[in-house]
Write an enzyme that holds these catalytic residues in place. Structure first.
Site, PDB file in Angstrom:
ATOM      1  N   LYS A 141       0.844  -1.198   0.000  1.00  0.00           N
ATOM      2  CA  LYS A 141       0.000   0.000   0.000  1.00  0.00           C
ATOM      3  C   LYS A 141       0.879   1.247   0.000  1.00  0.00           C
ATOM      4  CE  LYS A 141      -4.004  -1.734   2.584  1.00  0.00           C
ATOM      5  NZ  LYS A 141      -5.005  -1.506   1.535  1.00  0.00           N
TER       6      LYS A 141
ATOM      7  N   ARG B 207     -10.509 -11.327   1.838  1.00  0.00           N
ATOM      8  CA  ARG B 207     -11.331 -12.404   1.278  1.00  0.00           C
ATOM      9  C   ARG B 207     -10.624 -13.746   1.377  1.00  0.00           C
ATOM     10  NH1 ARG B 207     -11.526  -9.107  -4.296  1.00  0.00           N
ATOM     11  NH2 ARG B 207     -11.296  -7.445  -2.760  1.00  0.00           N
TER      12      ARG B 207
HETATM   13  N1  BES Z   1      -8.272  -3.575   4.329  1.00  0.00           N
HETATM   14  C1  BES Z   1      -8.379  -3.184   2.967  1.00  0.00           C
HETATM   15  C2  BES Z   1      -9.653  -2.426   2.680  1.00  0.00           C
HETATM   16  C3  BES Z   1      -9.721  -1.001   3.145  1.00  0.00           C
HETATM   17  C4  BES Z   1      -9.009  -0.023   2.483  1.00  0.00           C
HETATM   18  C5  BES Z   1     -10.556  -0.645   4.159  1.00  0.00           C
HETATM   19  C6  BES Z   1      -9.122   1.284   2.886  1.00  0.00           C
HETATM   20  C7  BES Z   1     -10.681   0.657   4.548  1.00  0.00           C
HETATM   21  C8  BES Z   1      -9.960   1.622   3.916  1.00  0.00           C
HETATM   22  C9  BES Z   1      -8.349  -4.406   2.069  1.00  0.00           C
HETATM   23  O1  BES Z   1      -7.583  -5.452   2.508  1.00  0.00           O
HETATM   24  C10 BES Z   1      -7.792  -3.956   0.767  1.00  0.00           C
HETATM   25  O2  BES Z   1      -6.653  -3.602   0.733  1.00  0.00           O
HETATM   26  N2  BES Z   1      -8.603  -3.971  -0.276  1.00  0.00           N
HETATM   27  C11 BES Z   1      -8.208  -3.530  -1.543  1.00  0.00           C
HETATM   28  C12 BES Z   1      -8.753  -4.502  -2.560  1.00  0.00           C
HETATM   29  C13 BES Z   1      -8.186  -4.300  -3.932  1.00  0.00           C
HETATM   30  C14 BES Z   1      -6.742  -4.703  -3.966  1.00  0.00           C
HETATM   31  C15 BES Z   1      -8.997  -5.117  -4.890  1.00  0.00           C
HETATM   32  C16 BES Z   1      -8.768  -2.134  -1.778  1.00  0.00           C
HETATM   33  O3  BES Z   1      -9.877  -1.867  -1.340  1.00  0.00           O
HETATM   34  O4  BES Z   1      -8.053  -1.323  -2.320  1.00  0.00           O
HETATM   35 MN    MN Z   2      -5.558  -5.295   1.846  1.00  0.00          MN
END
Ligand code: BES
Ligand code: MN
Ligand code: ZN
Length: 508
Positions: free
Chosen positions: A264, A338
């Site tokens: 990230k 997931r």
């Molecule tokens: N924990 C995150 C989701 C999230 C992101 C929650 C920002 C709250 C704020 C999750 O694990 C994630 O990183 N999801 C990705 C999925 C993508 C790679 C398809 C996302 O939402 O960017």
């Molecule tokens: Mn994630």
């Protein structure tokens, strides 16, 4: 925070030994003969107070009133949309005030919903996180008392429900707020073990060895980069007959989500300590269950791990085999929620559940879709979807039904495995739910995407304790006598990806 209901008339409140007496007026103000009425009438006349939601006035040393402080405020109706600005105005006046005991009187009386709303709102305003401060200022407000002459049994029940939910919400906040080095998977397991001190709760904790033996290849693939060992937490609340099928709650327990090799960006990454908000809400719900002792069985499952980049970590393109036997191509290691959930969903089958609800801070896309007001709700079962939606409305812990059309699963197709863990950018919350749906075909399943509702950012940064209120209200609705044993129904897909249940359940 303690909540109590006192059987008192308005006049009798004047002699209560509390630090502040809050008097809430409804649509209009009618002056009585008491000295407070005279002061309020005077303030209205001089323009210092208005009987309008969001207005409040503090008075000090009111003659004939034992409480040092009196705050008068107004709420047009007892609905939470009017109560919320009233609580906001009152709490703003009392900020940092040494108020340990607060007595709240409503001139128009109470209903059970308003007692629950007010209590949870006051708890939310007065909660403070202190765990990792060297010299913390502890929470001031200890006891919130409502008064009512001839208290009704329904109101006493509402107070008990509020008390239990507040304990659950505050437990969820505490653990979600803790930074990841103070809330590791092992520490979450210890919280669960502590919950099992209640006679009605049992807990079992699995480690890497057991999880490997179970074949949880998806969960393991997320934990591969982490040094902190994973934990798979199994909680059981037994309040119903042993034979009664349980409701299973699954909480995403990523104690820190760096994204893994699909790292990230740095800005705001600290907020990924909240990525175990689903797990925290399951722990909080169990705390509330222990206090309320409803007649039903509930299982809580928490797959807990960090998601870290490392030489050992899973790489984009890697294919893993989930516990269900389905193979998954991990195209993005940041779509890890997931992966831990799908194995927990397969594990849930052994309980022959009446329903399975997973709770997860799953997608940034859900924040874009629904903001910070409602959680995303998905269900493959109409009665379950409706029950959760209703529980959201009654608790004020809102959610909104999202679609599961099969067309949304298109992007998850891949040549290299049964399914990919990501689709494209469009409808990201829905495609994540479509991925999960594949693992929940054996039972009535619902999914709550709480990415937008589990915590607040900015100056109000902190966990919300959501959706403990929703879950507890849902479970209390489930507490019905003589539920027929669950029957497996073939789940065929309709336009919304849900199927009309053929089995008679619940009130039907
Ligand atoms: N924990 C995150 C989701 C999230 C992101 C929650 C920002 C709250 C704020 C999750 O694990 C994630 O990183 N999801 C990705 C999925 C993508 C790679 C398809 C996302 O939402 O960017
Ligand atoms: Mn994630
Ligand atoms: Zn995550």
């Amino acid at each position: 925070m303690n909540v109590q209901l006192l059987d008192r008339s308005f006049d009798a409140c004047f002699s209560e030994n509390v630090d502040v007496l809050v008097v809430m007026y409804g649509l209009e103000f009618q002056a009585g003969k008491d000295p407070l009425s005279q002061l309020v009438q005077d303030a209205i006349r001089k323009g210092d107070f208005e009987v309008k939601p969001g207005k409040a006035l503090q008075l000090y040393g009111v003659p004939g009133v034992k409480a040092r402080r009196v705050v008068v405020c107004s709420a047009m109706t007892l609905h939470r949309s009017d109560l919320s600005p009233a609580v906001g105005a009152v709490m703003a006046l009392l900020r940092d005030a040494p108020v340990k005991r607060m007595l709240w009187h409503s001139v128009d009386g109470w209903d059970d919903a308003s007692l629950y709303s007010l209590a949870t709102m006051v708890s939310d305003h007065t909660y403070v996180y202190t765990t990792t401060l060297s010299s913390p200022k502890p929470r001031v407000l200890q006891t919130l008392i409502f008064s009512e002459q001839g208290s009704k049994p329904a109101h006493k029940e509402a107070i008990a429900r509020a008390q239990a939910c507040i304990a659950g919400i505050e437990l969820a906040k505490e653990w979600a707020n803790r930074p990841s080095n103070h809330a590791t998977p092992s520490m979450l397991a210890n919280v669960a073990r502590k919950l099992a001190k209640h006679a009605s709760i049992q807990c079992e904790v699995l480690g890497p060895k057991e999880v490997t033996k179970l074949g949880m290849g998806a969960f393991l693939s997320v934990a591969k980069g982490a040094v902190e060992p994973l934990r798979f937490i199994v909680l059981r609340y037994n309040g119903g007959p042993a034979k009664q099928a349980p409701v299973v709650l699954i909480g995403k327990g990523i104690t820190f989500d760096t994204g893994g090799i699909s790292l990230k960006p740095g800005a705001g990454m600290d907020e990924m300590k909240y990525d175990m908000g689903g797990a925290a809400s399951v722990l909080g719900t169990f705390e509330a269950l222990a206090q309320l002792k409803p007649k039903l069985n509930v299982v809580g499952l928490i797959p807990a791990t960090e998601n870290m980049p490392d030489g050992q970590a899973t790489k984009p393109g890697d294919v893993v085999t989930s516990m269900s036997g389905q193979t998954i191509e991990i195209l993005n290691t940041d779509a890890e929620g997931r992966l831990v959930l799908c194995d927990a969903m397969t594990y849930a089958e052994r309980f022959k559940p009446r329903a399975v609800v997973d709770i997860a801070t799953l997608t940034g896309a859900c924040v874009i879709a629904l903001g910070h007001v409602r959680s995303g709700l998905y269900a493959n079962d109409e009665p379950l979807g409706k029950a959760l939606m209703d529980a959201g409305e009654t608790s004020g812990d809102l959610c909104w039904r999202m679609p599961l059309d099969e067309a949304y699963a298109e992007g998850l197709k891949t040549k290299f495995a049964d399914v990919a863990n990501v689709a494209g950018r469009p409808a990201g919350s829905i495609t994540a739910a479509k991925f999960l749906q594949r693992f929940g075909r054996e039972y009535a399943w619902a999914h709550l995407d709480i990415a937008g509702t589990a915590w607040r950012s900015g100056s109000a940064k902190g966990a919300t304790g959501r959706p403990v209120g929703l879950l507890v209200h849902y479970l209390l609705q489930e507490q019905l006598p003589d539920l027929p044993a669950p029957r497996k129904a073939a789940r065929t897909s309709t336009s919304t990806g849900t199927n009309k249940r053929t089995t008679a359940r619940r009130r039907a």
